[in-house]
Design a protein around this motif. Structure first.
Motif, short mmCIF file in Angstrom:
data_model
loop_
_atom_site.label_atom_id
_atom_site.label_comp_id
_atom_site.label_asym_id
_atom_site.label_seq_id
_atom_site.Cartn_x
_atom_site.Cartn_y
_atom_site.Cartn_z
N GLN A 161 0.83 -1.21 0.00
CA GLN A 161 0.00 0.00 0.00
C GLN A 161 0.87 1.26 0.00
OE1 GLN A 161 -3.54 -0.10 2.40
NE2 GLN A 161 -4.33 1.34 0.89
N THR A 162 1.97 1.23 0.74
CA THR A 162 2.90 2.36 0.72
C THR A 162 3.48 2.55 -0.67
OG1 THR A 162 3.51 2.11 3.05
CG2 THR A 162 5.09 3.25 1.65
N ARG A 163 3.84 1.47 -1.31
CA ARG A 163 4.40 1.55 -2.67
C ARG A 163 3.36 2.14 -3.64
NH1 ARG A 163 8.87 -1.77 -3.81
NH2 ARG A 163 7.99 -2.43 -5.81
N GLU A 164 2.10 1.75 -3.47
CA GLU A 164 1.03 2.31 -4.30
C GLU A 164 0.90 3.81 -4.09
OE1 GLU A 164 -2.65 0.36 -3.56
OE2 GLU A 164 -1.90 -1.63 -4.11
N ILE A 165 0.96 4.24 -2.84
CA ILE A 165 0.85 5.67 -2.53
C ILE A 165 2.00 6.45 -3.14
CG2 ILE A 165 1.00 7.35 -0.63
CD1 ILE A 165 -0.68 5.34 1.04
N VAL A 166 3.20 5.89 -3.05
CA VAL A 166 4.37 6.55 -3.65
C VAL A 166 4.19 6.70 -5.15
CG1 VAL A 166 6.83 6.26 -4.18
CG2 VAL A 166 6.00 5.83 -1.86
N ARG A 167 3.77 5.62 -5.81
CA ARG A 167 3.59 5.68 -7.27
C ARG A 167 2.50 6.68 -7.64
NH1 ARG A 167 4.53 -0.07 -6.81
NH2 ARG A 167 2.28 -0.50 -6.78
N SER A 168 1.41 6.67 -6.87
CA SER A 168 0.29 7.57 -7.15
C SER A 168 0.71 9.03 -6.97
CB SER A 168 -0.89 7.24 -6.22
OG SER A 168 -1.96 8.14 -6.44
N PHE A 169 1.43 9.30 -5.87
CA PHE A 169 1.87 10.68 -5.62
C PHE A 169 2.82 11.16 -6.70
CE2 PHE A 169 4.50 14.04 -4.00
CZ PHE A 169 3.62 14.83 -3.28
N ASN A 170 3.84 10.35 -6.99
CA ASN A 170 4.84 10.76 -7.97
C ASN A 170 4.23 10.95 -9.35
OD1 ASN A 170 6.83 10.80 -6.03
ND2 ASN A 170 7.76 8.85 -6.63
N HIS A 171 3.26 10.09 -9.69
CA HIS A 171 2.61 10.20 -11.00
C HIS A 171 1.68 11.42 -11.04
CE1 HIS A 171 0.58 9.06 -14.71
NE2 HIS A 171 -0.59 9.24 -14.08
N THR A 172 0.88 11.61 -9.99
CA THR A 172 -0.09 12.72 -9.94
C THR A 172 0.60 14.07 -10.02
OG1 THR A 172 -1.64 11.40 -8.63
CG2 THR A 172 -1.91 13.80 -8.57
N TYR A 173 1.72 14.20 -9.31
CA TYR A 173 2.38 15.51 -9.24
C TYR A 173 3.65 15.57 -10.08
CZ TYR A 173 -1.01 15.95 -5.53
OH TYR A 173 -2.19 15.99 -4.82
N GLN A 174 3.82 14.57 -10.94
CA GLN A 174 4.94 14.58 -11.90
C GLN A 174 6.27 14.89 -11.20
OE1 GLN A 174 4.51 13.81 -15.48
NE2 GLN A 174 2.81 12.96 -14.29
N THR A 175 6.60 14.02 -10.24
CA THR A 175 7.80 14.23 -9.43
C THR A 175 8.43 12.88 -9.11
OG1 THR A 175 8.65 15.23 -7.38
CG2 THR A 175 6.51 14.13 -7.25
N ASP A 176 9.62 12.92 -8.55
CA ASP A 176 10.25 11.69 -8.05
C ASP A 176 10.67 11.90 -6.59
OD1 ASP A 176 12.31 13.47 -8.34
OD2 ASP A 176 13.58 12.16 -9.57
N VAL A 177 9.93 12.77 -5.91
CA VAL A 177 10.25 13.13 -4.52
C VAL A 177 10.21 11.91 -3.60
CG1 VAL A 177 9.35 14.32 -2.49
CG2 VAL A 177 9.61 15.55 -4.63
N LEU A 178 9.17 11.10 -3.72
CA LEU A 178 9.00 9.97 -2.79
C LEU A 178 9.74 8.73 -3.29
CD1 LEU A 178 5.24 10.29 -1.77
CD2 LEU A 178 7.27 11.32 -0.71
N VAL A 179 10.29 7.98 -2.33
CA VAL A 179 11.05 6.76 -2.63
C VAL A 179 10.16 5.55 -2.39
CG1 VAL A 179 13.02 5.35 -1.91
CG2 VAL A 179 13.23 7.85 -2.04
N GLU A 180 10.15 4.63 -3.34
CA GLU A 180 9.36 3.40 -3.21
C GLU A 180 10.15 2.40 -2.37
OE1 GLU A 180 7.03 0.45 -6.30
OE2 GLU A 180 7.54 2.49 -6.94
N PRO A 181 9.64 2.04 -1.19
CA PRO A 181 10.41 1.16 -0.29
C PRO A 181 10.27 -0.31 -0.65
CG PRO A 181 8.31 1.66 0.71
CD PRO A 181 8.33 2.40 -0.60
N GLU A 182 11.20 -1.08 -0.14
CA GLU A 182 11.12 -2.53 -0.26
C GLU A 182 11.03 -3.12 1.15
OE1 GLU A 182 14.19 -4.36 -2.57
OE2 GLU A 182 14.31 -2.66 -3.96
#
Length: 341
Positions: A161-182
C-alpha cells in the motif's frame, strides 16, 4: 555516496519480550553495527493510540520502557536515530495529503487491516484512525525516504500500500520526490516468530505467555519451569516428544554453535525416555540467562537515569524531525503549496 535508509519500529504498548528480541531487535543491532545503512528506529505511539485512545497513560509509560529495551539490547543512539512518532508533526501533514490519493474501499480491502479488525473485535465500531493507519504508516516510511523496511510476512500488504501511494503521488504531481520502499521479510514463513511459553503460536502481551527483557532471574526461572512440554511425558522413563515442546524449541533458537551437540544429545535422550522435564528446563534456564542476563544488567543501569534516556529520545526526535521536514517541504513544493517562497 549516501547510505541506504532503513526504517523500523514498535508500538509501545508494554515492555518488549524475547519474541521481539528474536524477531527484530537482534537483527536491528546487527544491521546498525554493520554501518552500511542509515537506521531510523521509532516508537510508534500515535499508531498505538489508534486502538488504545482511552488509555494514553499506558502508551506514555511504555515509551520509556521500550526505549530501555532498545538500549539494553544494543541499539546505539550514536549509530541509529531513535525517535518518538508523535514528536514529528510533519508525519500527520504527510498523512493528510496521502489520504486524498487512497479510496476507502482500498483501505477496507487491505488484508492486514481486515485481519486485525477481526482480531480486535471492533465490529461496526472501527476507529477511523485504525482504519487509515496504513496511510500513516506510508507517511512514516516516506518521510525518511526509507529504502528498506524490515517487517513480518503478515505486513506485506502494508508495504504494498505504501508503494502504491508513492507511485500515485509521484505520478499525480509529476515528481520523483518519494522513494518506493522494499520490505525485508523473514527467510521463511514462521521465521523470527517465537511461540509463547504455553505453546501458543505467538508470544504476546495479551496472552501473558512471554518472557520479558526486563524480567529478573526469579521471574525467568518461574516462567521457564512452567513451560509447555509434552503432556504425555508423565514419568521420567517415558519417551517424550520434542515436536511442539517449547523447551526444545527455545533451545534451538537460543543455543549457540557450541551448544548444538549437547542439545542434540538431550533430544535423543528425551525421545528414548529417561530424561525429565525439570532437567531440560534447568538447562534451558542456563542458556537463556547467558543471553538475557547481560541485557537485564544493562537495562538496570540505563534505568538509573531516565532523564538521560528521554534526553536521548529528544535528540533523536529533533534529528528525525529535520529529515521529515525536508521531505515535507519537497512534497509541498511538488504539489504547488509553497505560496510565500
Amino acid at each position: 555516496m549516501t547510505k541506504p535508509i532503513i526504517l523500523t519500529g514498535d508500538r509501545p504498548t508494554g515492555k518488549l519480550h524475547i519474541g521481539h528480541y528474536v524477531g527484530s531487535l537482534q537483527n536491528r543491532v546487527r544491521l546498525q553495527n554493520e554501518e552500511q545503512y542509515d537506521m531510523f528506529v521509532f516508537l510508534a505511539d500515535q499508531q498505538a493510540l489508534t486502538d488504545h485512545a482511552k488509555e494514553p497513560q499506558k502508551i506514555v509509560e511504555s515509551v520509556g520502557q521500550v526505549a530501555l529495551d532498545y538500549l539494553a539490547a544494543g541499539l546505539d543512539p550514536e549509530k541509529s536515530t531513535i525517535f518518538i512518532q508523535s514528536q514529528i508533526p510533519e508525519l500527520a501533514e504527510l498523512s493528510m495529503y496521502y489520504m486524498n490519493l487512497v479510496s476507502l474501499g482500498r483501505l477496507e480491502r487491505n488484508p492486514t487491516v481486515k485481519t486485525e479488525i477481526a482480531q480486535k473485535g471492533f465490529g461496526e465500531s472501527i476507529p477511523t484512525g485504525f482504519l487509515v493507519y496504513p496511510i500513516a504508516q506510508a507517511a512514516d516510511i516516506t518521510a525518511f525516504k526509507a529504502n528498506y523496511v524490515p517487517v513480518g510476512v503478515d505486513q506485506k500488504p502494508m508495504i504494498e500500500q505504501t508503494r502504491e501511494i508513492v507511485r500515485s503521488f509521484n505520478h499525480t504531481y509529476q515528481t520523483d520526490v518519494l522513494v518506493e520502499p522494499e520490505g525485508i521479510y523473514p527467510s521463511h514463513e514462521g521465521a523470527g516468530r517465537l511461540p509463547g511459553l504455553d505453546g501458543n503460536a505467538k508470544m504476546s502481551k495479551s496472552l501473558n505467555n512471554g518472557i520479558y527483557l526486563a524480567d529478573d532471574m526469579d521471574t525467568l526461572k518461574k516462567k521457564v519451569m512452567s513451560m509447555y512440554t509434552d503432556p504425555d511425558h508423565i514419568k521420567v522413563e517415558d519417551p517424550g516428544k520434542i515436536e511442539g515442546n517449547m523447551v526444545f524449541h527455545y533451545l534451538d533458537v537460543f543455543g549457540r554453535e557450541e551448544d548444538k551437540a549437547e542439545i542434540e544429545a538431550m533430544k535423543d535422550h528425551y525421545q528414548r525416555g529417561g530424561l525429565g522435564d525439570v532437567k531440560t528446563k534447568r538447562y534451558l534456564l542456563e542458556i537463556l540467562e547467558r543471553e538475557l542476563g547481560p541485557i537485564r544488567e544493562r537495562r538496570l543501569e540505563f534505568a538509573k537515569d531516565m532523564g538521560e534516556v528521554y534526553n536521548m529520545l529528544q535528540k533523536g526526535s529533533e534529528k528525525a524531525r529535520q529529515t521529515a521536514a525536508q521531505t515535507l517541504s519537497e512534497v509541498k513544493a511538488a504539489m504547488g503549496l509553497h505560496y510565500f517562497n
